[in-house]
Design an enzyme around this catalytic site. Structure first.
Site, PDB file in Angstrom:
ATOM      1  N   PRO A 104     -17.180  54.026   0.035  1.00  0.00           N
ATOM      2  CA  PRO A 104     -16.976  53.340   1.305  1.00  0.00           C
ATOM      3  C   PRO A 104     -16.800  51.823   1.190  1.00  0.00           C
ATOM      4  O   PRO A 104     -17.477  51.169   0.402  1.00  0.00           O
ATOM      5  CB  PRO A 104     -18.252  53.674   2.097  1.00  0.00           C
ATOM      6  CG  PRO A 104     -19.210  54.238   1.115  1.00  0.00           C
ATOM      7  CD  PRO A 104     -18.412  54.816   0.007  1.00  0.00           C
ATOM      8  N   ASN A 105     -15.857  51.351   1.975  1.00  0.00           N
ATOM      9  CA  ASN A 105     -15.541  49.921   2.132  1.00  0.00           C
ATOM     10  C   ASN A 105     -14.809  49.301   0.945  1.00  0.00           C
ATOM     11  O   ASN A 105     -14.402  48.144   1.005  1.00  0.00           O
ATOM     12  CB  ASN A 105     -16.820  49.107   2.457  1.00  0.00           C
ATOM     13  CG  ASN A 105     -17.497  49.608   3.707  1.00  0.00           C
ATOM     14  OD1 ASN A 105     -16.849  49.699   4.747  1.00  0.00           O
ATOM     15  ND2 ASN A 105     -18.757  49.974   3.637  1.00  0.00           N
ATOM     16  N   ARG A 122     -12.880  41.790   1.588  1.00  0.00           N
ATOM     17  CA  ARG A 122     -14.260  42.106   1.940  1.00  0.00           C
ATOM     18  C   ARG A 122     -15.229  41.175   1.185  1.00  0.00           C
ATOM     19  O   ARG A 122     -15.237  41.175  -0.052  1.00  0.00           O
ATOM     20  CB  ARG A 122     -14.561  43.556   1.536  1.00  0.00           C
ATOM     21  CG  ARG A 122     -16.003  43.950   1.687  1.00  0.00           C
ATOM     22  CD  ARG A 122     -16.313  45.245   0.965  1.00  0.00           C
ATOM     23  NE  ARG A 122     -17.699  45.593   1.152  1.00  0.00           N
ATOM     24  CZ  ARG A 122     -18.362  46.483   0.423  1.00  0.00           C
ATOM     25  NH1 ARG A 122     -17.741  47.137  -0.546  1.00  0.00           N
ATOM     26  NH2 ARG A 122     -19.618  46.731   0.669  1.00  0.00           N
ATOM     27  N   TYR A 176     -17.364  40.091  -3.909  1.00  0.00           N
ATOM     28  CA  TYR A 176     -16.499  41.081  -4.568  1.00  0.00           C
ATOM     29  C   TYR A 176     -15.173  40.513  -5.081  1.00  0.00           C
ATOM     30  O   TYR A 176     -14.374  41.245  -5.654  1.00  0.00           O
ATOM     31  CB  TYR A 176     -16.230  42.258  -3.607  1.00  0.00           C
ATOM     32  CG  TYR A 176     -17.507  42.949  -3.171  1.00  0.00           C
ATOM     33  CD1 TYR A 176     -18.280  43.655  -4.083  1.00  0.00           C
ATOM     34  CD2 TYR A 176     -17.965  42.867  -1.851  1.00  0.00           C
ATOM     35  CE1 TYR A 176     -19.462  44.280  -3.706  1.00  0.00           C
ATOM     36  CE2 TYR A 176     -19.145  43.485  -1.456  1.00  0.00           C
ATOM     37  CZ  TYR A 176     -19.887  44.187  -2.387  1.00  0.00           C
ATOM     38  OH  TYR A 176     -21.052  44.798  -2.013  1.00  0.00           O
ATOM     39  N   ASN A 191     -17.520  54.258  -8.355  1.00  0.00           N
ATOM     40  CA  ASN A 191     -18.214  53.237  -7.581  1.00  0.00           C
ATOM     41  C   ASN A 191     -18.491  53.868  -6.222  1.00  0.00           C
ATOM     42  O   ASN A 191     -17.607  53.930  -5.367  1.00  0.00           O
ATOM     43  CB  ASN A 191     -17.377  51.968  -7.445  1.00  0.00           C
ATOM     44  CG  ASN A 191     -18.173  50.847  -6.768  1.00  0.00           C
ATOM     45  OD1 ASN A 191     -19.209  51.102  -6.145  1.00  0.00           O
ATOM     46  ND2 ASN A 191     -17.691  49.620  -6.882  1.00  0.00           N
ATOM     47  N   ALA A 228     -22.259  51.990  -1.060  1.00  0.00           N
ATOM     48  CA  ALA A 228     -23.631  52.109  -0.532  1.00  0.00           C
ATOM     49  C   ALA A 228     -24.218  53.508  -0.718  1.00  0.00           C
ATOM     50  O   ALA A 228     -25.447  53.661  -0.735  1.00  0.00           O
ATOM     51  CB  ALA A 228     -23.642  51.719   0.942  1.00  0.00           C
ATOM     52  N   GLU A 266     -21.155  55.307 -13.695  1.00  0.00           N
ATOM     53  CA  GLU A 266     -21.432  54.546 -12.464  1.00  0.00           C
ATOM     54  C   GLU A 266     -20.997  53.096 -12.667  1.00  0.00           C
ATOM     55  O   GLU A 266     -21.311  52.488 -13.701  1.00  0.00           O
ATOM     56  CB  GLU A 266     -22.941  54.593 -12.176  1.00  0.00           C
ATOM     57  CG  GLU A 266     -23.356  53.727 -10.990  1.00  0.00           C
ATOM     58  CD  GLU A 266     -24.878  53.628 -10.844  1.00  0.00           C
ATOM     59  OE1 GLU A 266     -25.604  53.873 -11.830  1.00  0.00           O
ATOM     60  OE2 GLU A 266     -25.314  53.286  -9.736  1.00  0.00           O
ATOM     61  N   HIS A 273     -20.556  49.183 -10.673  1.00  0.00           N
ATOM     62  CA  HIS A 273     -20.682  48.283  -9.531  1.00  0.00           C
ATOM     63  C   HIS A 273     -20.047  46.951  -9.875  1.00  0.00           C
ATOM     64  O   HIS A 273     -20.227  46.443 -10.993  1.00  0.00           O
ATOM     65  CB  HIS A 273     -22.144  48.085  -9.130  1.00  0.00           C
ATOM     66  CG  HIS A 273     -22.763  49.359  -8.669  1.00  0.00           C
ATOM     67  ND1 HIS A 273     -22.441  49.946  -7.470  1.00  0.00           N
ATOM     68  CD2 HIS A 273     -23.621  50.197  -9.288  1.00  0.00           C
ATOM     69  CE1 HIS A 273     -23.094  51.086  -7.365  1.00  0.00           C
ATOM     70  NE2 HIS A 273     -23.815  51.270  -8.461  1.00  0.00           N
ATOM     71  N   ARG A 306     -29.459  41.579  -6.025  1.00  0.00           N
ATOM     72  CA  ARG A 306     -29.190  41.460  -4.585  1.00  0.00           C
ATOM     73  C   ARG A 306     -30.388  41.984  -3.777  1.00  0.00           C
ATOM     74  O   ARG A 306     -31.517  41.880  -4.234  1.00  0.00           O
ATOM     75  CB  ARG A 306     -27.881  42.191  -4.273  1.00  0.00           C
ATOM     76  CG  ARG A 306     -26.687  41.543  -5.002  1.00  0.00           C
ATOM     77  CD  ARG A 306     -25.390  42.247  -4.682  1.00  0.00           C
ATOM     78  NE  ARG A 306     -25.058  42.138  -3.258  1.00  0.00           N
ATOM     79  CZ  ARG A 306     -24.120  42.882  -2.665  1.00  0.00           C
ATOM     80  NH1 ARG A 306     -23.419  43.762  -3.378  1.00  0.00           N
ATOM     81  NH2 ARG A 306     -23.885  42.741  -1.374  1.00  0.00           N
TER      82      ARG A 306
HETATM   83  C1  DQA Z   1     -21.162  47.969  -4.736  1.00  0.00           C
HETATM   84  C2  DQA Z   1     -22.630  47.615  -4.461  1.00  0.00           C
HETATM   85  C3  DQA Z   1     -23.172  48.404  -3.295  1.00  0.00           C
HETATM   86  O1  DQA Z   1     -24.527  48.058  -3.045  1.00  0.00           O
HETATM   87  C4  DQA Z   1     -22.372  48.124  -2.047  1.00  0.00           C
HETATM   88  O2  DQA Z   1     -22.832  48.916  -0.972  1.00  0.00           O
HETATM   89  C5  DQA Z   1     -20.900  48.316  -2.259  1.00  0.00           C
HETATM   90  C6  DQA Z   1     -20.316  47.787  -3.490  1.00  0.00           C
HETATM   91  C7  DQA Z   1     -20.547  47.097  -5.857  1.00  0.00           C
HETATM   92  O3  DQA Z   1     -19.523  47.506  -6.391  1.00  0.00           O
HETATM   93  O4  DQA Z   1     -21.067  46.034  -6.165  1.00  0.00           O
HETATM   94  O5  DQA Z   1     -20.191  48.820  -1.409  1.00  0.00           O
HETATM   95  O6  DQA Z   1     -21.095  49.319  -5.155  1.00  0.00           O
END
Ligand code: DQA
Length: 143
Positions: free
Chosen positions: A9-10, A17, A22, A71, A74, A96, A98, A105
């Site tokens: 998501p996102n 964003r 990011y 990735n 959240a 995984e 990020h 954070r």
């Molecule tokens: C994320 C870190 C997550 O906590 C966050 O909700 C994201 C992006 C990252 O790539 O740093 O959507 O996965």
């Protein structure tokens, strides 16, 4: 060799964003660079804002890909269903990833419920986190 990147998501909004966290690169532009760097690897990208769609994609990846770079956004922090899906497609390796250093954070981002189900985690190297994950999967496949 085929590798699938799944973005949760996102992450479709990368580039605009929260750029201070990011960065300003869109996933499409970054993917061009990644594909050029790993010319011998076929890299597919799938993005969804829905938990179920991510799970369906993980299910279909077994047998079709040598590994998955995930990735989960959240969902990382609370989706037992995605953690179970990763275990369910074993032995397909899922790395995984990020972009941000989640350990530095908010408290709630420090917990990953998917990490124990993954082959490993790469965190905090910006978009380069995806490079490092693809590199890890290709190197392990060559062993
Ligand atoms: C994320 C870190 C997550 O906590 C966050 O909700 C994201 C992006 C990252 O790539 O740093 O959507 O996965």
């Amino acid at each position: 060799m085929k590798i699938l990147i799944i973005n949760g998501p996102n992450l479709n909004l990368l580039g605009t964003r929260e750029p201070e966290i990011y960065g300003t690169l869109t996933m499409e532009t970054y993917l061009e660079q990644l594909r050029a760097r790993f010319a011998e690897v076929e890299i597919d990208l799938y993005q969804s804002n829905s938990e179920g769609a991510i799970i369906d994609k993980l299910h279909s990846a077994r047998g079709a890909y040598a590994g998955v770079v995930l990735n989960a956004g959240a969902y990382t922090h609370y989706s037992i269903a995605i953690a179970d899906a990763i275990r369910a497609v074993s032995p397909l390796p899922v790395v995984e990833v990020h972009i941000s250093n989640v350990a530095a954070r908010e408290e709630f981002r420090r917990r990953s419920v998917i990490a124990p189900a993954c082959r490993g985690s790469i965190v905090g190297f910006g978009m380069m986190s995806y490079d490092l994950a693809v590199e890890a999967l290709t190197k392990e496949a060559a062993l």
